[in-house]
Write an enzyme that holds these catalytic residues in place. Structure first.
Site, PDB file in Angstrom:
ATOM      1  N   HIS A  12       1.283  12.925  -0.934  1.00 56.45           N
ATOM      2  CA  HIS A  12      -0.149  12.407  -0.614  1.00 56.45           C
ATOM      3  C   HIS A  12      -0.937  13.530   0.386  1.00 56.45           C
ATOM      4  CE1 HIS A  12       0.324   8.357  -1.743  1.00 56.45           C
ATOM      5  NE2 HIS A  12       1.531   8.416  -1.522  1.00 56.45           N
ATOM      6  N   ASN A  72      -0.959   1.599  -2.337  1.00 57.60           N
ATOM      7  CA  ASN A  72      -1.069   2.687  -3.524  1.00 57.60           C
ATOM      8  C   ASN A  72      -2.234   1.691  -4.439  1.00 57.60           C
ATOM      9  OD1 ASN A  72       0.236   4.862  -2.842  1.00 57.60           O
ATOM     10  ND2 ASN A  72       1.972   4.303  -4.127  1.00 57.60           N
ATOM     11  N   HIS A 113       2.341   4.548   9.131  1.00 58.58           N
ATOM     12  CA  HIS A 113       3.690   4.138   8.926  1.00 58.58           C
ATOM     13  C   HIS A 113       3.965   2.848   8.680  1.00 58.58           C
ATOM     14  CE1 HIS A 113       7.914   3.527  10.089  1.00 58.58           C
ATOM     15  NE2 HIS A 113       7.759   3.454  11.324  1.00 58.58           N
ATOM     16  N   TYR A 168       8.334   7.390   7.319  1.00 54.33           N
ATOM     17  CA  TYR A 168       7.089   7.748   7.805  1.00 54.33           C
ATOM     18  C   TYR A 168       7.225   8.299   9.217  1.00 54.33           C
ATOM     19  CZ  TYR A 168       5.363   5.680   3.548  1.00 54.33           C
ATOM     20  OH  TYR A 168       5.169   5.282   2.285  1.00 54.33           O
TER      21      TYR A 168
HETATM   22 FE1  HDE Z   1       4.934   7.018   0.848  1.00 52.27          FE
HETATM   23  N1  HDE Z   1       5.228   8.549   2.032  1.00 52.27           N
HETATM   24  N2  HDE Z   1       6.949   6.816   0.270  1.00 52.27           N
HETATM   25  N3  HDE Z   1       4.724   5.170  -0.605  1.00 52.27           N
HETATM   26  N4  HDE Z   1       3.003   6.781   0.906  1.00 52.27           N
HETATM   27  C1  HDE Z   1       4.282   9.148   2.556  1.00 52.27           C
HETATM   28  O1  HDE Z   1       4.395   9.726   4.916  1.00 52.27           O
HETATM   29  C2  HDE Z   1       7.922   7.302   1.348  1.00 52.27           C
HETATM   30  C3  HDE Z   1       5.686   4.724  -1.190  1.00 52.27           C
HETATM   31  C4  HDE Z   1       2.285   6.104   0.717  1.00 52.27           C
HETATM   32  O2  HDE Z   1      -2.672   8.760   4.003  1.00 52.27           O
HETATM   33  C5  HDE Z   1       5.096  10.266   3.581  1.00 52.27           C
HETATM   34  O3  HDE Z   1       2.853  10.606   6.339  1.00 52.27           O
HETATM   35  C6  HDE Z   1       9.215   7.048   0.612  1.00 52.27           C
HETATM   36  C7  HDE Z   1       5.064   3.400  -1.751  1.00 52.27           C
HETATM   37  C8  HDE Z   1       0.640   6.541   1.107  1.00 52.27           C
HETATM   38  O4  HDE Z   1      -1.332   9.729   5.361  1.00 52.27           O
HETATM   39  C9  HDE Z   1       6.394   9.948   3.573  1.00 52.27           C
HETATM   40  C10 HDE Z   1       8.943   5.983  -0.328  1.00 52.27           C
HETATM   41  C11 HDE Z   1       3.701   3.435  -1.610  1.00 52.27           C
HETATM   42  C12 HDE Z   1       1.093   7.626   1.916  1.00 52.27           C
HETATM   43  C13 HDE Z   1       6.532   8.732   2.217  1.00 52.27           C
HETATM   44  C14 HDE Z   1       7.545   5.837  -0.367  1.00 52.27           C
HETATM   45  C15 HDE Z   1       3.585   4.807  -0.675  1.00 52.27           C
HETATM   46  C16 HDE Z   1       2.400   7.884   1.952  1.00 52.27           C
HETATM   47  C17 HDE Z   1       4.499  11.549   3.457  1.00 52.27           C
HETATM   48  C18 HDE Z   1      10.026   5.029  -0.895  1.00 52.27           C
HETATM   49  C19 HDE Z   1       2.704   2.490  -1.878  1.00 52.27           C
HETATM   50  C20 HDE Z   1      -0.121   8.577   2.347  1.00 52.27           C
HETATM   51  C21 HDE Z   1       3.399  11.823   4.484  1.00 52.27           C
HETATM   52  C22 HDE Z   1      10.309   5.658  -2.254  1.00 52.27           C
HETATM   53  C23 HDE Z   1       2.834   1.289  -1.132  1.00 52.27           C
HETATM   54  C24 HDE Z   1      -0.379   7.971   3.787  1.00 52.27           C
HETATM   55  C25 HDE Z   1       3.664  10.842   5.340  1.00 52.27           C
HETATM   56  C26 HDE Z   1      -1.460   8.825   4.455  1.00 52.27           C
HETATM   57  C27 HDE Z   1       3.032   9.021   2.491  1.00 52.27           C
HETATM   58  C28 HDE Z   1       7.642   8.215   2.314  1.00 52.27           C
HETATM   59  C29 HDE Z   1       7.095   5.082  -1.555  1.00 52.27           C
HETATM   60  C30 HDE Z   1       2.257   4.981  -0.145  1.00 52.27           C
HETATM   61  C31 HDE Z   1       7.352  11.206   3.198  1.00 52.27           C
HETATM   62  C32 HDE Z   1      10.554   7.245   1.505  1.00 52.27           C
HETATM   63  C33 HDE Z   1       5.998   2.228  -2.729  1.00 52.27           C
HETATM   64  C34 HDE Z   1      -0.559   5.875   0.690  1.00 52.27           C
HETATM   65  O5  HDE Z   1       7.076   9.536   4.838  1.00 52.27           O
END
Ligand code: HDE
Length: 710
Positions: free
Chosen positions: A80, A153, A344, A367
């Site tokens: 992202h 998402n 987060h 997060y």
């Molecule tokens: Fe994320 N995700 N994600 N994700 N995600 C990040 O956090 C993560 C997942 C989502 O605009 C990271 O600040 C894991 C699902 C958004 O700043 C990180 C898993 C959904 C954003 C991270 C998921 C999301 C992130 C990277 C389990 C939809 C951007 C930078 C497999 C519900 C937030 C950060 C923003 C961002 C980890 C899966 C949505 C690496 C471990 C499911 C919208 O922490």
């Protein structure tokens, strides 16, 4: 309206605005200083030993300016990375006390400030907006009970079932590490190797290859919390819940050909669209919906409600609409706000709790962890965009970039010197839901997560014929780019488990064998709610190009433009050159776009100006004909009156043969091409044209010529 204009934030309306206002500096009418506040005499020449001599070490202004510049970047998000944010507010429609004690979900008169960041997942920060990808839709609610983040998402499910596989799927989909190719794309060997080796991805890949992954606008995307959460009411009763954002403008997409062209012609397409809409006062609105499930119904379905590769079909669990979010203010500074925003999933408030969804459990760790590196230490909650409006009091101290000046000697609990302040609050503090948990430590997956295909079939069954064609073409593009033939063959076999017909059609385009025998899951149901065919449509905020040249018919063009603008359609006048155009009668209109600065892919619809001299010129321009044929190929509405129709014929637009007949004095509409000749009154024409624009796409054209983009 000026693209660079920012909303005047001088009148803060709520506590968050006031907080942000404190941090804002516009530098107007100030003198130049160093970071120590010392006045600077000259910032264009460094201090030198003689006019042509070397720069001197003691030039503290030079060193400070250069050092700050050298350190201007922070790591981009692991995923992202490319995003864009806006401010707004949320209001609940009615008290939700029956289901949750969350304070911001009780009083319809309360406007809770929010900050939203939309994003793509795979590309790096400088990649294009319109690539095929999942979109992030993260919302921070600054509630009186503390910050609540709904990190969503635009697709309701995910690639994998357990967070421990997140590094694997991200490594597979990101550019391949030896050569960093391709950027922002799943169309390569490692991703498809991951897919065929991890069949839990089947359902998500169907969504990723659907039109959902190429949205028309951030304003036209749904948002889904994906994971299962809990609502908990004041009595401590919990229910499972899934969160939805439903855009008031409906869910709409680009075509794949448009997405690819826009990635070159306007890589900022989505962020610009949001920025401009807010500046024009067309505030994007999204309703918050919840699917609520009683705990006793947990095992009522043929999928596990904790499995994040499954959605709860709306036909089985209705979405209750509980409130609305309005985005009404652009950010002042991209870095300070969008880039430094730290979301987060663990930022919850009393009344909202977690489930044991194994993806969510891992997210609850990741997060916070990632922000520590990205934002350089543990004090990022003090950055203005992240700072809660609720008071923050605890014994945490120090760390990089501490802003708060904590007074007093006591920084521990329990203490007697400060009467144990800050006091824990057993009554109103956050209480974790007391779910009973009893199990063996076991590193395995629940059998109830084993079905990888049934909902993929359900999704496929739910698609309209046009949506199905787009998915097949997306497979041809994505898997067509895979070099390893064995992987391609395995894709066909894997998706044969979803639907035999789908698999044969995939095979036909990628140079491998069709499945030995047609497969499938036997699922015959569909979920109409997931098809974009059934979404809200309308003409409001659609963008239209008027192709015009000198000699245009002023009366007709202005009449059409006025009617469209009254219907909320935004109009640009596109011509060979920028500047004033003269009508046949000598009136002036400004061409605010040219072929050099615009293209058909940037618009939702097209109108060709009438006037013999105007159309004669347009007929000589290849760019004008391309504008018309691209609009046609992309199934978008086209309108023309009188001589304007001749340009459509010249551009080989099908469906206008009849319209070209000289005796036409009624409105003629075919496949979204709306024309009229010999008319004195254009009222019926404009009405019909607005209707066609409100329909958005006229996919029948795809079936007609078979050459449409997918
Ligand atoms: Fe994320 N995700 N994600 N994700 N995600 C990040 O956090 C993560 C997942 C989502 O605009 C990271 O600040 C894991 C699902 C958004 O700043 C990180 C898993 C959904 C954003 C991270 C998921 C999301 C992130 C990277 C389990 C939809 C951007 C930078 C497999 C519900 C937030 C950060 C923003 C961002 C980890 C899966 C949505 C690496 C471990 C499911 C919208 O922490």
């Amino acid at each position: 309206m000026d693209n660079n204009q920012q909303n005047d934030a001088a009148n803060p309306e709520n506590e968050k605005d006031m907080q942000l206002e404190d941090a804002r500096v516009d530098h107007k009418g100030t003198r130049l200083t160093t970071n120590q506040g010392v006045g600077v005499t000259n910032t264009d020449d460094s201090l030198k030993a003689g006019e042509r001599g070397p720069t001197i070490m003691e030039d503290f202004h030079f060193r400070e300016k250069m050092t700050h510049f050298d350190h201007e970047r922070i790591p981009e998000r692991v995923v992202h990375a490319r995003g864009f944010g806006a401010h707004g507010y949320f209001q609940v429609y009615e008290p939700m006390a029956e289901f949750t004690e969350a304070k911001f979900l009780q009083d319809p008169s309360v406007k809770t400030p929010v900050f939203v960041r939309f994003s793509t997942v795979v590309g790096s920060r400088g990649s294009a907006d319109t690539v095929r990808d999942v979109r992030g839709f993260a919302t921070k609610f600054y509630t009186e009970d503390g910050n609540y983040d709904l990190v969503a998402n635009n697709i309701p499910i995910f690639f994998i079932q357990d967070a421990i596989k997140f590094p694997d799927v991200v490594h597979a989909i990101k550019p391949e590490p030896h050569n960093e190719i391709p950027q922002a794309s799943a169309a390569h060997d490692t991703m498809w190797d991951f897919v065929v080796s991890n069949t839990e991805t089947a359902h998500m890949m169907m969504w990723l290859l659907s039109d959902r992954a190429i949205p028309r606008s951030f304003r036209m995307m749904e948002g889904f919390g994906v994971n299962t959460f809990r609502f908990v009411n004041e009595q401590g009763k919990a229910r499972f819940v899934k969160f939805h954002w439903k855009p008031k403008l409906g869910v709409h997409s680009l075509t794949w050909d448009e997405s690819q062209k826009l990635a070159g012609k306007d890589p900022d397409f989505h962020r610009k669209d949001l920025w401009e809409a807010i500046n024009m006062g067309e505030y994007p609105e999204y309703e918050l919906g919840v699917q609520i499930l009683e705990e006793e119904d947990e095992f009522k379905f043929d999928f596990d409600i904790l499995d994040p590769t499954k959605f709860w079909p709306e036909e089985l669990v209705p979405v209750k609409i509980i409130g609305k979010m309005t985005l009404d203010r652009n950010q002042d500074n991209f870095f300070a706000e969008t880039e430094q925003a730290a979301f987060h999933t663990g930022n919850v408030v009393p009344g909202i709790d977690f489930s044991n969804d194994p993806l969510l459990q891992g997210r609850l760790f990741s997060y916070q962890d990632t922000q520590l590196l990205r934002l350089g230490g543990p004090n990022f909650h003090e950055i203005p965009i992240n700072r809660p409006t609720a008071p923050v009091n605890n014994n945490q101290r120090d760390g990089f970039h501490r802003m708060t000046i904590d007074r007093g000697a006591v920084a521990y609990s329990k203490n007697s010197l400060r009467k144990n302040d800050p006091q824990p609050d057993p009554k109103n503090g956050y209480k974790h839901y007391m779910e009973k948990v009893d199990g063996q430590k076991i590193r395995t997956r629940s059998e109830s997560f084993n079905d990888h295909y049934r909902q993929a079939t359900l999704f496929w069954n739910s698609m309209s014929p046009a949506e199905k064609q787009h998915i097949i073409k997306a497979f041809h593009f994505e898997v067509g780019k895979v070099k390893d033939k064995t992987i391609k063959q395995r894709v066909v076999e894997m998706f044969n488990n979803v639907d035999g017909n789908l698999a044969s059609q995939i095979a036909a385009g990628i140079g491998v064998d069709p499945p030995a025998s047609p497969g499938g899951t036997g699922v015959t149901d569909s979920s109409p709610a997931v098809s974009q065919e059934n979404t809200i449509k309308g003409a409001r905020t659609r963008k239209l190009a008027v192709l015009a040249e000198n000699g245009f018919n002023f009366k007709e063009v202005t009449e059409v433009m006025t009617a469209l603008q009254t219907a909320g359609i935004h109009v640009d006048i596109v011509s060979k050159n920028l500047g004033m155009l003269s009508s046949a009668e000598g009136q002036q209109l400004e061409a605010n776009k040219s072929y050099a600065t615009s293209a058909a892919v940037m618009y939702d619809a097209l109108f060709v100006a009438s006037g013999q001299q105007c159309v004669n010129s347009l007929m000589m321009q290849k760019d004008a004909k391309t504008f018309v044929s691209d609009t046609f190929i992309h199934a978008k509405p086209i309108g023309a009156t009188n001589e304007g129709i001749d340009l459509l014929t010249a551009a080989e637009v099908q469906g206008v043969t009849m319209a070209g007949a000289d005796d036409q004095s009624k409105v003629f509409t075919d496949l979204g091409v709306v024309t009229i000749r010999n008319a004195t009154d254009l009222t019926a024409f404009t009405q019909e044209f607005i209707n066609a624009i409100g329909q958005h796409r006229h996919w029948m054209r795809e079936n007609q010529d078979g050459k449409m983009s997918g």
